[in-house]
Design a protein around this motif. Sequence first.
Motif, PDB file in Angstrom:
ATOM      1  N   SER A   1       0.821  -1.216   0.000  1.00 43.91           N
ATOM      2  CA  SER A   1       0.000   0.000   0.000  1.00 43.91           C
ATOM      3  C   SER A   1       0.855   1.266   0.000  1.00 43.91           C
TER       4      SER A   1
ATOM      5  N   ARG B   1      -6.897   5.733  -5.919  1.00 43.08           N
ATOM      6  CA  ARG B   1      -8.102   5.172  -5.292  1.00 43.08           C
ATOM      7  C   ARG B   1      -8.500   3.855  -5.936  1.00 43.08           C
TER       8      ARG B   1
ATOM      9  N   LEU C   1      -6.034   1.048  -4.990  1.00 40.30           N
ATOM     10  CA  LEU C   1      -6.267   0.580  -3.617  1.00 40.30           C
ATOM     11  C   LEU C   1      -7.514  -0.300  -3.551  1.00 40.30           C
ATOM     12  N   GLN C   2      -8.552   0.079  -4.264  1.00 45.25           N
ATOM     13  CA  GLN C   2      -9.763  -0.741  -4.303  1.00 45.25           C
ATOM     14  C   GLN C   2      -9.496  -2.079  -5.001  1.00 45.25           C
TER      15      GLN C   2
ATOM     16  N   SER D   1      -7.693  -4.438  -2.681  1.00 50.81           N
ATOM     17  CA  SER D   1      -8.631  -5.034  -1.742  1.00 50.81           C
ATOM     18  C   SER D   1      -9.465  -6.120  -2.416  1.00 50.81           C
TER      19      SER D   1
ATOM     20  N   MET E   1      -6.331  -4.650   3.891  1.00 47.91           N
ATOM     21  CA  MET E   1      -6.038  -3.276   4.267  1.00 47.91           C
ATOM     22  C   MET E   1      -7.238  -2.771   5.070  1.00 47.91           C
TER      23      MET E   1
ATOM     24  N   ALA F   1      -9.842  -0.115   6.791  1.00 45.30           N
ATOM     25  CA  ALA F   1     -10.440   1.139   6.327  1.00 45.30           C
ATOM     26  C   ALA F   1      -9.605   2.324   6.804  1.00 45.30           C
TER      27      ALA F   1
ATOM     28  N   TYR G   1      -6.631   2.672   4.492  1.00 43.23           N
ATOM     29  CA  TYR G   1      -7.132   3.187   3.220  1.00 43.23           C
ATOM     30  C   TYR G   1      -7.343   4.705   3.316  1.00 43.23           C
ATOM     31  N   GLU G   2      -8.016   5.141   4.355  1.00 44.94           N
ATOM     32  CA  GLU G   2      -8.273   6.579   4.542  1.00 44.94           C
ATOM     33  C   GLU G   2      -6.986   7.354   4.824  1.00 44.94           C
TER      34      GLU G   2
ATOM     35  N   LEU H   1      -5.283   7.878   1.443  1.00 45.57           N
ATOM     36  CA  LEU H   1      -5.978   8.894   0.663  1.00 45.57           C
ATOM     37  C   LEU H   1      -5.802  10.280   1.281  1.00 45.57           C
TER      38      LEU H   1
END
Length: 167
Positions: free
Chosen positions: A122, A140, A143-144, A147, A153, A155, A158-159, A162
């Motif tokens: 990541s 984005r 990363l999706q 997953s 990963m 949340a 992930y946040e 971003l």
Amino acid sequence: MVSLKAVSNSTPLIYLAKVSKLNLLKKLFNEIIVSEEVYEEVVLKGKERGEPEVYVISDFFEEGFIQKEETRRPKRKSRGLHEAELKAIGLCEEEKIGHILVDDKEAFELAKLLGLEPWRTSSIILKFFELGEIDYHELRKTLQDLSSAGYFMTAEVYELILGRARS
């Protein structure tokens, strides 16, 4: 930044190939070194399982960007770490390579304790964004896609990624 070498464990290679970003490692490093165990897991066992990304990874071995190195027995033992992870860390020490691509939490922490610079899959994707190799939308989506491909990963992570990209 392209004058660096890195040692990689299996997971970053597999997932970067799954999301079609393995080629971008060439923007970060001029050579990736793996242990025999990583080669066996990624290429040989990947072919046995019919994993499509193995052929992309195999091309990188054939061209010499990813190279397999023989390693000695790991210098240390650690509960919770597989031998392949210990050998990857040992390879960093033997070859005096400061960067290691590794996702396992315990291996990541051990690498940091030993003064290495560990990079998770990541964080590699974030680095591609920071270098301008991918834009925010592609960050984005990647990363999706990670997953969706089975990469774990939270949340929160992930946040966090971003958020760093937005700042």
